[in-house]
Design a protein around this motif. Sequence first.
Motif, PDB file in Angstrom:
ATOM      1  N   THR A   1       0.856  -1.192   0.000  1.00  0.00           N
ATOM      2  CA  THR A   1       0.000   0.000   0.000  1.00  0.00           C
ATOM      3  C   THR A   1       0.888   1.237   0.000  1.00  0.00           C
ATOM      4  O   THR A   1       2.089   1.164   0.311  1.00  0.00           O
ATOM      5  N   PHE A   2       0.297   2.380  -0.331  1.00  0.00           N
ATOM      6  CA  PHE A   2       1.051   3.636  -0.337  1.00  0.00           C
ATOM      7  C   PHE A   2       1.362   4.060   1.086  1.00  0.00           C
ATOM      8  O   PHE A   2       0.526   3.928   1.991  1.00  0.00           O
ATOM      9  N   ASP A   3       2.555   4.611   1.271  1.00  0.00           N
ATOM     10  CA  ASP A   3       2.957   5.057   2.604  1.00  0.00           C
ATOM     11  C   ASP A   3       2.293   6.371   2.997  1.00  0.00           C
ATOM     12  O   ASP A   3       1.907   6.565   4.146  1.00  0.00           O
ATOM     13  N   ASP A   4       2.185   7.286   2.046  1.00  0.00           N
ATOM     14  CA  ASP A   4       1.647   8.614   2.373  1.00  0.00           C
ATOM     15  C   ASP A   4       0.984   9.208   1.140  1.00  0.00           C
ATOM     16  O   ASP A   4       0.923   8.593   0.063  1.00  0.00           O
ATOM     17  N   ASN A   5       0.485  10.431   1.301  1.00  0.00           N
ATOM     18  CA  ASN A   5      -0.219  11.114   0.212  1.00  0.00           C
ATOM     19  C   ASN A   5       0.719  11.490  -0.920  1.00  0.00           C
ATOM     20  O   ASN A   5       0.276  11.610  -2.072  1.00  0.00           O
ATOM     21  N   THR A   6       1.992  11.690  -0.633  1.00  0.00           N
ATOM     22  CA  THR A   6       2.948  12.013  -1.702  1.00  0.00           C
ATOM     23  C   THR A   6       3.062  10.862  -2.682  1.00  0.00           C
ATOM     24  O   THR A   6       3.070  11.071  -3.919  1.00  0.00           O
ATOM     25  N   ASP A   7       3.143   9.651  -2.166  1.00  0.00           N
ATOM     26  CA  ASP A   7       3.204   8.480  -3.042  1.00  0.00           C
ATOM     27  C   ASP A   7       1.926   8.372  -3.875  1.00  0.00           C
ATOM     28  O   ASP A   7       1.987   8.055  -5.073  1.00  0.00           O
ATOM     29  N   ARG A   8       0.796   8.627  -3.253  1.00  0.00           N
ATOM     30  CA  ARG A   8      -0.469   8.573  -3.999  1.00  0.00           C
ATOM     31  C   ARG A   8      -0.482   9.637  -5.089  1.00  0.00           C
ATOM     32  O   ARG A   8      -0.929   9.372  -6.229  1.00  0.00           O
TER      33      ARG A   8
END
Length: 622
Positions: free
Chosen positions: A109-116
């Motif tokens: 899964t994505f770690d944070d909103n930046t990755d998303r």
Amino acid sequence: MIVGVIAASLAMSIGGYLATPPDERFDPSYATLHAIVPLVFAICAAIAWRLDVAPSAARLMAVFPLLWIPQTIYNVIAPLGWLWPVVRGVDLLWGVLAGVLVLIYPRGTFDDNTDRAIAYSAFAVSAVNFAAVLLLAVPDAVPCDCAPNAYSFLDAPTAFAIIDAGFRLFGGALVVVVAVRMLLRWMRGSVPARTIVFLMPVALLAWATTLAIQVVSYAVDTAFDEVAATISLIAIATIPVCFVAGIAHARNLRARVADLMRITRESADRTLWEESLARTLRDPSVRVYWWDDRDGAYTDAAGEPLDVGDGGGAGMLPITSPSGARLALIRHDLALTDNTRLLDGVSSALRLSVDNGRLRSQVEATLAQVRESRERLVRASLDTRRRIERDLHDGAQQRIVALGLQLRVLADRASAAGEGDLAARAEEAITESGVALRELRELAHGIHPSLLSAGGLALAVPELAGRCPVPTEIDVRVGRLPEVIESTVYFVLSESLANMAKHAKATRSWVSVEVVTMEADVDDGDPEADRADDAEAAVAQSEGEAVRLVVRDDGVGGVDPRGTGILGMADRVEAVGGTFALDSPAGGGTRICVDLPLGAVDPAGDVVAAVPMPEAEPAAAE
């Protein structure tokens, strides 16, 4: 599904290679390596599914081979004007999938909103590029003599070239950003985080570097270096391998939790638990805090309370009992937070350790109560024996002696008066009273020998051995001892000699009583053996003194250790904390060895110590 994906990928690679003119084909080694890349993704997808972790990553790996479209495929679909623009619009989408796969590594899964944001922007730009290809691409946009684009409505080659170059530059820049984020995350990460990530940054940087070279070569319209292209293929193929390796590493950490079971057999030793847990998780930052019911707070092994501000940048794992009671709190690296199976295993191991410790304490307390109860029973029995012996001596024996004296006076007077018949009957009564007196004295002696109370084992043992029908050599090297010890040695010896006289068919026997020094228990590293040693010599304190009784004979041997007499002697010895050993091979005689510690504690809690007395001379008798 995996087999179908592999078949489709191989069909594209082989079909395109065969459809390409021989003089335009790639080198066979490069073409083979290019075909292997999607196969690696498909195999890793199968492994990820098999491991039953990160299903989203497994799906991305499975879709990747379908988007890994070789450029030679256009020689196959060139006549299809409705198909090649669609293929051209998605033939670089594999890069987006590879980037997303890196962003969700290793959790899935994505770690944070930046990755998303990075992932969503990549898909958005890919959608714009797909629309531009459908609406603006012309046959010159692909390396083949393709049919006209069935979807094109505007002839704007310059605009399409700008969009295409911008898409490739954006993709290259995005890969570099992802690579830098991964590298920084690896450098700033803790030991557990780095051990889970390990090779991924290397593969990603190699791919980013070669991709940058490829983008620049495409922009200036020059040939892409074959060495750089080969490195790029290898780097891309390494991405799913690193992902699966990270998953396998996390699973291996869960398997290492089994090592924690080694310390759960004892109890929840706080310092040992924290060290073992840190070693198992490979996380030196691990701290274990234990719940203190008295203070109502968590404290570490040193008794220091938990600082509520100490959890920043770390994960907290509370451990509770099945009833919901607090047991402990584990502070660990955030890299382990999503490894729920690992943390569940740690929780179960620690919970089991606490339960084992609680049960062990309860068992030890119960055994201590049993030992105290048995010692009280032994002392009560000893007191009862002494009281009965005293009552017989001061009561019944004195009356019989007085009766004998009166009968003697009566017999003498009857004889003097010429009453021969009366005198004869009086003599018979005197004889019967004497027999009764002897029997009563033997009975009193068997209940509690007065000689033992008066002179201890140094006097009682030779007298007891002298009454044995089997010639017996004795060696007594003890002074006065605690009464319960002397009584136990005496009655065990009495029972042993009685059994030997009845059953052993021995011609000689030997008895020795001495004070020995018990050797300290040496820690050999085996907790099971240590506990067995403690059970066999629970009362023998390290390097303490004990009285040792050894009785042996040259009889037929073969004594049944489950016999009533043997079990009775063993119970008597164990009741005062001693050890009883029987060695009786058939035809080899019998040897009984008894060790009674002198450091036993009486029911009142006072330490029993031997009464100092001058060393007794060795007694020898047959």
